[in-house]
Design a protein around this motif. Sequence first.
Motif: not given
Length: 182
Positions: A169-174, A176-182
């Motif tokens: 879950i933590a890896a997926n959240e990380y 997702l967060k990085n993908a959204l900030s691109i």
Amino acid sequence: MLGTGTWEQRKLGNIASKVNEKNRNSEYRTVLTNSATKGIIRQTDYFDRKIAQNVENYYIVRDQYFIYNPRISVSAPYGPIRINRLGITGVMSPLYVVFSVNNIDNVFLEYFFKTSFWYKFMYENGDSGARADRFAIKDNTFFSMPITIPETKEQARIGKVLDRVDNLIAANEYNLKNALSI
């Protein structure tokens, strides 16, 4: 396969011992805190500054010790119980209850305390005390808390599975967060 063994109810005091070791001569300087959302963390990382000055009467918190913080919050209505997974020895205020466990898998117990299964016991055996932001429960009552546990091998398997799920879950959240900030 999980769930093949029998589970038994034990009192926390039968599997845990309160830690009363004080930081005499201020041997340890790293002050820890127990956050309901972040778990055990260095106090300076949580508050962005040093809060505690004299830590001589603080409890020594070794790696894998559990800490109960009686501070009430929305995410921890009876206060959080977390484990020191930092890999370091630090100290904590005497306002906290520090304990170590024997003959039980630490990770299994860590996840038990992340649930609400123990809240009913706290509700029935403690009170909010004189301060509205702190939950009051006597140590001997706290250590009489019932905990239902399987045999040791199953505890380890359950803990390992829950740890893997949390890490995923933590890896997926990380990601997702990085993908959204691109």
